[in-house]
Design a protein around this motif. Sequence first.
Motif, PDB file in Angstrom:
ATOM      1  N   VAL A   1       0.856  -1.185   0.000  1.00  0.00           N
ATOM      2  CA  VAL A   1       0.000   0.000   0.000  1.00  0.00           C
ATOM      3  C   VAL A   1       0.894   1.239   0.000  1.00  0.00           C
ATOM      4  CG1 VAL A   1      -1.669   1.338   1.365  1.00  0.00           C
ATOM      5  CG2 VAL A   1      -1.880  -1.161   1.223  1.00  0.00           C
ATOM      6  N   ALA A   2       0.626   2.156  -0.914  1.00  0.00           N
ATOM      7  CA  ALA A   2       1.369   3.415  -0.948  1.00  0.00           C
ATOM      8  C   ALA A   2       0.857   4.305   0.180  1.00  0.00           C
ATOM      9  CB  ALA A   2       1.151   4.104  -2.289  1.00  0.00           C
ATOM     10  N   PHE A   3       1.781   4.824   0.991  1.00  0.00           N
ATOM     11  CA  PHE A   3       1.376   5.746   2.050  1.00  0.00           C
ATOM     12  C   PHE A   3       2.477   6.760   2.293  1.00  0.00           C
ATOM     13  CE2 PHE A   3       3.468   2.258   4.282  1.00  0.00           C
ATOM     14  CZ  PHE A   3       4.210   2.877   5.284  1.00  0.00           C
ATOM     15  N   SER A   4       2.076   7.942   2.770  1.00  0.00           N
ATOM     16  CA  SER A   4       3.046   8.972   3.142  1.00  0.00           C
ATOM     17  C   SER A   4       3.106   9.006   4.669  1.00  0.00           C
ATOM     18  CB  SER A   4       2.622  10.330   2.573  1.00  0.00           C
ATOM     19  OG  SER A   4       1.290  10.637   2.973  1.00  0.00           O
ATOM     20  N   GLU A   5       4.263   9.392   5.202  1.00  0.00           N
ATOM     21  CA  GLU A   5       4.462   9.412   6.651  1.00  0.00           C
ATOM     22  C   GLU A   5       4.472  10.845   7.163  1.00  0.00           C
ATOM     23  OE1 GLU A   5       7.123   5.882   7.978  1.00  0.00           O
ATOM     24  OE2 GLU A   5       8.073   6.754   6.192  1.00  0.00           O
ATOM     25  N   HIS A   6       3.747  11.080   8.254  1.00  0.00           N
ATOM     26  CA  HIS A   6       3.605  12.437   8.786  1.00  0.00           C
ATOM     27  C   HIS A   6       3.781  12.468  10.303  1.00  0.00           C
ATOM     28  CE1 HIS A   6       2.015  13.614   4.850  1.00  0.00           C
ATOM     29  NE2 HIS A   6       1.395  12.457   4.893  1.00  0.00           N
ATOM     30  N   PRO A   7       5.036  12.548  10.781  1.00  0.00           N
ATOM     31  CA  PRO A   7       5.245  12.694  12.222  1.00  0.00           C
ATOM     32  C   PRO A   7       4.912  14.124  12.651  1.00  0.00           C
ATOM     33  CG  PRO A   7       7.343  12.632  11.066  1.00  0.00           C
ATOM     34  CD  PRO A   7       6.273  12.484  10.025  1.00  0.00           C
ATOM     35  N   TYR A   8       4.427  14.270  13.869  1.00  0.00           N
ATOM     36  CA  TYR A   8       4.161  15.608  14.425  1.00  0.00           C
ATOM     37  C   TYR A   8       4.333  15.519  15.940  1.00  0.00           C
ATOM     38  CZ  TYR A   8      -0.378  13.722  15.809  1.00  0.00           C
ATOM     39  OH  TYR A   8      -1.361  12.954  16.373  1.00  0.00           O
ATOM     40  N   ASP A   9       4.373  16.665  16.598  1.00  0.00           N
ATOM     41  CA  ASP A   9       4.528  16.696  18.058  1.00  0.00           C
ATOM     42  C   ASP A   9       3.190  16.386  18.714  1.00  0.00           C
ATOM     43  OD1 ASP A   9       7.247  17.249  18.016  1.00  0.00           O
ATOM     44  OD2 ASP A   9       6.903  19.420  17.894  1.00  0.00           O
ATOM     45  N   TYR A  10       3.116  15.222  19.328  1.00  0.00           N
ATOM     46  CA  TYR A  10       1.892  14.760  19.976  1.00  0.00           C
ATOM     47  C   TYR A  10       1.601  15.595  21.220  1.00  0.00           C
ATOM     48  CZ  TYR A  10      -1.372  11.743  22.491  1.00  0.00           C
ATOM     49  OH  TYR A  10      -2.455  11.258  23.161  1.00  0.00           O
ATOM     50  N   GLU A  11       0.332  15.949  21.398  1.00  0.00           N
ATOM     51  CA  GLU A  11      -0.113  16.663  22.601  1.00  0.00           C
ATOM     52  C   GLU A  11      -1.170  15.819  23.278  1.00  0.00           C
ATOM     53  OE1 GLU A  11      -1.634  20.742  22.275  1.00  0.00           O
ATOM     54  OE2 GLU A  11       0.004  21.105  20.873  1.00  0.00           O
ATOM     55  N   GLU A  12      -0.986  15.542  24.556  1.00  0.00           N
ATOM     56  CA  GLU A  12      -1.970  14.791  25.343  1.00  0.00           C
ATOM     57  C   GLU A  12      -3.342  15.462  25.199  1.00  0.00           C
ATOM     58  OE1 GLU A  12      -2.572  11.421  27.471  1.00  0.00           O
ATOM     59  OE2 GLU A  12      -0.517  12.119  27.207  1.00  0.00           O
ATOM     60  N   HIS A  13      -4.346  14.712  24.827  1.00  0.00           N
ATOM     61  CA  HIS A  13      -5.727  15.186  24.633  1.00  0.00           C
ATOM     62  C   HIS A  13      -5.843  16.279  23.573  1.00  0.00           C
ATOM     63  CE1 HIS A  13      -6.618  12.776  28.123  1.00  0.00           C
ATOM     64  NE2 HIS A  13      -5.804  13.491  28.872  1.00  0.00           N
ATOM     65  N   GLY A  14      -4.860  16.379  22.689  1.00  0.00           N
ATOM     66  CA  GLY A  14      -4.899  17.407  21.644  1.00  0.00           C
ATOM     67  C   GLY A  14      -5.810  17.015  20.496  1.00  0.00           C
ATOM     68  N   GLY A  15      -5.956  15.718  20.292  1.00  0.00           N
ATOM     69  CA  GLY A  15      -6.866  15.216  19.261  1.00  0.00           C
ATOM     70  C   GLY A  15      -6.466  15.588  17.847  1.00  0.00           C
ATOM     71  N   THR A  16      -7.449  15.500  16.964  1.00  0.00           N
ATOM     72  CA  THR A  16      -7.186  15.729  15.543  1.00  0.00           C
ATOM     73  C   THR A  16      -6.961  17.206  15.227  1.00  0.00           C
ATOM     74  OG1 THR A  16      -9.575  15.749  15.149  1.00  0.00           O
ATOM     75  CG2 THR A  16      -8.432  13.664  14.772  1.00  0.00           C
ATOM     76  N   GLY A  17      -7.361  18.093  16.135  1.00  0.00           N
ATOM     77  CA  GLY A  17      -7.104  19.519  15.923  1.00  0.00           C
ATOM     78  C   GLY A  17      -5.613  19.795  15.868  1.00  0.00           C
ATOM     79  N   VAL A  18      -4.877  19.176  16.785  1.00  0.00           N
ATOM     80  CA  VAL A  18      -3.418  19.352  16.857  1.00  0.00           C
ATOM     81  C   VAL A  18      -2.757  18.754  15.621  1.00  0.00           C
ATOM     82  CG1 VAL A  18      -1.329  18.604  18.085  1.00  0.00           C
ATOM     83  CG2 VAL A  18      -3.287  19.477  19.370  1.00  0.00           C
ATOM     84  N   SER A  19      -3.123  17.509  15.274  1.00  0.00           N
ATOM     85  CA  SER A  19      -2.463  16.855  14.136  1.00  0.00           C
ATOM     86  C   SER A  19      -2.807  17.538  12.815  1.00  0.00           C
ATOM     87  CB  SER A  19      -2.796  15.357  14.080  1.00  0.00           C
ATOM     88  OG  SER A  19      -4.183  15.141  14.095  1.00  0.00           O
ATOM     89  N   SER A  20      -4.055  17.988  12.642  1.00  0.00           N
ATOM     90  CA  SER A  20      -4.410  18.649  11.376  1.00  0.00           C
ATOM     91  C   SER A  20      -3.659  19.967  11.222  1.00  0.00           C
ATOM     92  CB  SER A  20      -5.925  18.856  11.255  1.00  0.00           C
ATOM     93  OG  SER A  20      -6.396  19.774  12.220  1.00  0.00           O
ATOM     94  N   ARG A  21      -3.521  20.713  12.311  1.00  0.00           N
ATOM     95  CA  ARG A  21      -2.749  21.964  12.254  1.00  0.00           C
ATOM     96  C   ARG A  21      -1.288  21.675  11.958  1.00  0.00           C
ATOM     97  NH1 ARG A  21      -5.908  23.373  16.397  1.00  0.00           N
ATOM     98  NH2 ARG A  21      -4.354  22.937  18.026  1.00  0.00           N
ATOM     99  N   ALA A  22      -0.713  20.675  12.625  1.00  0.00           N
ATOM    100  CA  ALA A  22       0.695  20.343  12.430  1.00  0.00           C
ATOM    101  C   ALA A  22       0.974  19.916  10.989  1.00  0.00           C
ATOM    102  CB  ALA A  22       1.108  19.230  13.399  1.00  0.00           C
ATOM    103  N   LEU A  23       0.027  19.196  10.390  1.00  0.00           N
ATOM    104  CA  LEU A  23       0.204  18.710   9.019  1.00  0.00           C
ATOM    105  C   LEU A  23      -0.248  19.742   7.987  1.00  0.00           C
ATOM    106  CD1 LEU A  23       0.536  16.021  10.585  1.00  0.00           C
ATOM    107  CD2 LEU A  23      -0.747  14.927   8.767  1.00  0.00           C
ATOM    108  N   GLY A  24      -0.993  20.752   8.436  1.00  0.00           N
ATOM    109  CA  GLY A  24      -1.518  21.768   7.512  1.00  0.00           C
ATOM    110  C   GLY A  24      -2.609  21.201   6.612  1.00  0.00           C
ATOM    111  N   VAL A  25      -3.428  20.294   7.168  1.00  0.00           N
ATOM    112  CA  VAL A  25      -4.540  19.718   6.389  1.00  0.00           C
ATOM    113  C   VAL A  25      -5.852  19.974   7.115  1.00  0.00           C
ATOM    114  CG1 VAL A  25      -3.103  17.914   5.354  1.00  0.00           C
ATOM    115  CG2 VAL A  25      -4.351  17.406   7.459  1.00  0.00           C
ATOM    116  N   ASP A  26      -6.937  19.914   6.381  1.00  0.00           N
ATOM    117  CA  ASP A  26      -8.281  20.087   6.924  1.00  0.00           C
ATOM    118  C   ASP A  26      -8.563  18.968   7.932  1.00  0.00           C
ATOM    119  OD1 ASP A  26     -11.067  20.104   7.324  1.00  0.00           O
ATOM    120  OD2 ASP A  26     -11.453  20.777   5.280  1.00  0.00           O
TER     121      ASP A  26
END
Length: 163
Positions: free
Chosen positions: A21-46
Amino acid sequence: MAKKEHISETPATQLLRKHKVAFSEHPYDYEEHGGTGVSSRALGVDEHHVVKTLVMQDEAAKPLIVLMHGDCKVSTKNLARNIGCKSVEPCKPDVATRHSGYMIGGTSPFGTRKSMPVYVEDSILALETIYINGGRRGYLVGIKPQVLVELLNAKAVHCALAE
């Protein structure tokens, strides 16, 4: 040449690679209870394209996985109706970890310890690319949503509620 950050394998990435399976890797700084808001901002995606992996259980305590848009909640009533159960509720964190083999905040639907039925909000399948947990906190993989159906036999359901 810039050195690419190496991300060690997880059961999820092992499964994806095994099935080519083709996939891209996106590490970001995890925040406890940050949820998808934190990861979407870190990745710059909706946030709508970031998919949460939720471990739930039916009235008989049988585990199941629900994949939901980051900016939505699961209507457990609609989900139960969709899948022919009396009720569905989130598993307690320690139970979810026992079923999936992943820490809360790092749960991937790929490479789980136990085989569980997977349900995906139907509108996720219409997206071009989704970002879903790669099996570790602070690590998402970008994939085509069809992979969910092809690899996990995910069944489309309609149970999203606006957050």
